[in-house]
Design a protein around this motif. Structure first.
Motif, PDB file in Angstrom:
ATOM      1  N   GLU A   1       0.795  -1.282  -0.112  1.00  0.00           N
ATOM      2  CA  GLU A   1       0.036   0.070  -0.037  1.00  0.00           C
ATOM      3  C   GLU A   1       0.832   1.250   0.170  1.00  0.00           C
ATOM      4  O   GLU A   1       0.621   2.166  -0.730  1.00  0.00           O
ATOM      5  CB  GLU A   1      -1.055   0.090   1.133  1.00  0.00           C
ATOM      6  N   ALA A   2       1.787   1.278   0.930  1.00  0.00           N
ATOM      7  CA  ALA A   2       2.788   2.440   0.732  1.00  0.00           C
ATOM      8  C   ALA A   2       3.567   2.652  -0.447  1.00  0.00           C
ATOM      9  O   ALA A   2       3.886   3.726  -0.916  1.00  0.00           O
ATOM     10  CB  ALA A   2       3.747   2.336   2.055  1.00  0.00           C
ATOM     11  N   ALA A   3       3.800   1.464  -1.116  1.00  0.00           N
ATOM     12  CA  ALA A   3       4.603   1.520  -2.176  1.00  0.00           C
ATOM     13  C   ALA A   3       4.039   2.179  -3.509  1.00  0.00           C
ATOM     14  O   ALA A   3       4.711   2.696  -4.284  1.00  0.00           O
ATOM     15  CB  ALA A   3       5.116   0.092  -2.817  1.00  0.00           C
ATOM     16  N   TRP A   4       2.517   2.206  -3.362  1.00  0.00           N
ATOM     17  CA  TRP A   4       1.964   2.835  -4.489  1.00  0.00           C
ATOM     18  C   TRP A   4       2.248   4.483  -4.578  1.00  0.00           C
ATOM     19  O   TRP A   4       2.017   5.115  -5.443  1.00  0.00           O
ATOM     20  CB  TRP A   4       0.381   2.697  -4.179  1.00  0.00           C
ATOM     21  N   VAL A   5       2.759   5.027  -3.502  1.00  0.00           N
ATOM     22  CA  VAL A   5       3.262   6.137  -3.488  1.00  0.00           C
ATOM     23  C   VAL A   5       4.437   6.632  -4.378  1.00  0.00           C
ATOM     24  O   VAL A   5       4.488   7.450  -5.239  1.00  0.00           O
ATOM     25  CB  VAL A   5       3.771   6.700  -1.959  1.00  0.00           C
ATOM     26  N   PHE A   6       5.223   5.605  -4.569  1.00  0.00           N
ATOM     27  CA  PHE A   6       6.253   5.666  -5.597  1.00  0.00           C
ATOM     28  C   PHE A   6       5.829   5.574  -6.846  1.00  0.00           C
ATOM     29  O   PHE A   6       6.183   6.013  -7.632  1.00  0.00           O
ATOM     30  CB  PHE A   6       7.295   4.576  -5.301  1.00  0.00           C
TER      31      PHE A   6
END
Length: 591
Positions: free
Chosen positions: A160-165
């Motif tokens: 989920e946090a990686a979608w920021v990248f």
């Protein structure tokens, strides 16, 4: 790009090893946030059965960080070494290729391109290509590898946090490549403005005496200021656009950091994500920031390098308008030295002909004088004999052969030219005298000092050379700055005599000599071998009145051909030139 690839083939190993070591360095950089996360999650926040083991674990992980840093530093130095070898070698080959190609161009192409442009190509443009190759090998693979690797590592930590990248990286790419597209044509304009500044500077340096003599310092300063101002404005215009790269990328990156803290904070509070993982994500985001800023600056640098490479390629793709046969097609004429048969010449880009329908014949051993007013076509006429230019109409023959049938080296061996502007090279008097032997059968080793002094005596230069402490080995500064105008002219005449050419062309090469030295020079030239044909271009009738044949030029046309006495009776132009020069002397004699 075809030239660049051909140069890089010789540095194939360096071109592969440099990015490989950079990739290895990048791999260690990507491992650092994961080790930091382990230190926080396990060493600081984790539970140990034996608390005494906590500190050794932390120190061990820190030691691993130090070891990776040292290995990464070694990889970085190795990569930079190989990248520098490839870049410097490539630029060296580019300059060598440019220099060798320029030497093949005729005066027509050199006049069209311009000396200032060629200087810029071999200096500023070649340096831009060198810097571009160097940075490309070091960063172009490393930066994308870090960006993509950081995103993949982020997915291994938390999807989920990686979608920021996933959102941040395309936005940053649009910014970077958008700025590149806007600045690319503007950098070409900057290089053109730089050409103009170089041209004005070169003119002022070469003509500084004339500028001072006519008190034109302020006018030339204004002209330079205008060219420099245009360059400055062009650089500011492209700089303003390029300057948007860093702030825009920082805005996107900082928004990504905020999003990571927002998402990571919730997950840490619920226990689905550990605090060390959030720190690792932030480190990866920081790495992406640094690498994308590097990539943005790299793309700007590559854009300028690509533009410079295109400008160099334009020179390299310029074909010469002259071709030379490998062997002569026929034997030399026994009597005829030079023949012009209805010759006309129009310089490239000029509207009118510089010389029109010129015909004459010169026998071997004759002395030919060429005279006329300024701009009458005297220098243009004699420049066709060594084939500096090709006639646009008619034909020129040397020793009974068309000038176009002569091989290049053989033609240069047969003709020695002393041009209007005396040009000496840095070295010694001896090295300058031997310079004319480059294309001939003789070599510097076979020429004796006695022969050099004999040529200096003929050129009326022996006296001042003997007065020099070093004699023949006296140093000569670049352009002969440590010599007077007359001394330079006499040395260039001596250099032409050393070659022992069949045809000697003196293109107004005694203009800086006084009348006594000029007369002594003309007397000495009569002692040359009987087969030597001499062309003397002058504005003084006294310098050519004893010539076997005198050519009178007026507005590009041959208006008179004959001896001094015959032209005084039949050629009004020659008579006017002679009377204007000797009127005052005759009046003084009568008084």
């Amino acid at each position: 790009m075809k030239y660049l690839f051909s140069y890089l083939k010789k540095y194939r190993a360096e071109s592969i090893l440099a990015p490989l070591f950079k990739m290895l360095e990048a791999f260690f950089d990507l491992r650092v946030p994961l080790i930091v996360a382990n230190i926080i999650n396990t060493g600081i926040c984790g539970e140990f059965a034996d608390e005494a083991a906590r500190l050794p674990y932390i120190l061990g992980q820190c030691g691993l960080l130090v070891l990776m840093a040292l290995i990464g530093l070694a990889c970085s130095f190795t990569a930079q070494y190989f990248a520098a070898r490839a870049a410097i070698g490539t630029s060296t080959q580019l300059r060598r290729h440019l220099m060798s190609h320029i030497q093949t161009l005729s005066f027509t192409e050199l006049d069209a391109i311009g000396a200032s442009t060629l200087i810029t190509r071999m200096t500023a443009d070649a340096n831009q290509v060198q810097n571009g190759v160097n940075m490309f090998l070091r960063l172009f693979l490393r930066s994308p590898f870090i960006v993509i690797g950081a995103m993949i590592a982020a997915f291994t930590i938390d999807v989920e946090a990686a979608w920021v990248f996933v959102v941040a990286i395309p936005v940053l790419s649009v910014i970077v490549f958008g700025v590149m597209k806007l600045t690319s044509p503007l950098y070409r304009q900057v290089q053109q403005k730089l050409d103009a500044v170089t041209g004005v500077t070169r003119e002022n340096l070469s003509g500084v005496r004339v500028v001072r003599a006519f008190g034109r310092e302020e006018a030339e300063a204004e002209r330079f200021a205008q060219a420099n101002g245009e360059l400055n404005a062009a650089q500011i215009r492209v700089g303003r656009i390029a300057a948007l790269t860093n702030p825009l990328t920082y805005v996107v990156i900082n928004l990504g950091v905020i999003a990571l803290l927002y998402v990571g904070g919730d997950k840490v509070s619920t226990g689905t994500l550990r605090s060390g993982d959030v720190v690792a994500l932030l480190n990866y985001m920081s790495q992406i920031l640094v690498e994308l800023v590097k990539l943005a600056n790299l793309i700007v640098l590559l854009t300028r390098a690509y533009t410079s490479l295109g400008r160099c390629a334009k020179v390299l793709d310029t074909p010469t308008s002259m071709t030379y046969p490998e062997k002569a097609s026929q034997a030399d004429s026994a009597e005829e030295a030079v023949r012009f048969d209805h010759v006309s010449l129009t310089y490239k880009g000029a509207g009118d002909e510089s010389i029109s329908d010129v015909s004459f014949r010169v026998l071997r051993g004759q002395t030919v004088g060429v005279i006329g007013g300024t701009g009458s076509g005297k220098s243009t006429l004699v420049s066709l004999i060594p084939r500096f230019y090709d006639a646009t109409r008619g034909s020129v023959s040397l020793m009974g052969r068309p000038i176009t049938d002569w091989p290049h080296e053989e033609l240069r061996d047969r003709i020695a030219v002393v041009q209007q502007k005396a040009q000496l090279f840095k070295g010694t008097i001896r090295s300058n005298l031997l310079y004319g032997l480059a294309a001939g059968e003789k070599t510097p080793d076979t020429v004796t000092d006695e022969f050099l002094w004999q040529c200096l005596e003929t050129a009326q230069a022996a006296e001042f050379v003997r007065q020099k402490p070093g004699g023949l080995d006296e140093p000569v500064e670049q352009g002969g700055r440590n010599l007077s105008g007359g001394q330079k002219q006499r040395l260039t005449i001596a250099r032409a005599l050393v070659s022992q050419a069949d045809v000697l062309i003196l293109d107004d090469s005694a203009s800086a000599l006084d009348y006594a030295t000029d007369a002594a020079l003309r007397k000495a030239l009569k002692t040359l071998p009987a087969t030597t044909t001499t062309f003397i271009v002058s504005q003084r009738t006294s310098s050519i009145r004893h010539a076997d044949q005198i050519l009178v030029m007026d507005d590009g046309e041959l208006v008179g051909c004959g001896t001094h006495d015959g032209l005084m009776a039949s050629c009004e132009v020659y008579r006017e030139i002679h009377e204007s020069q000797f009127r005052d002397a005759e009046k003084g004699a009568k008084a």
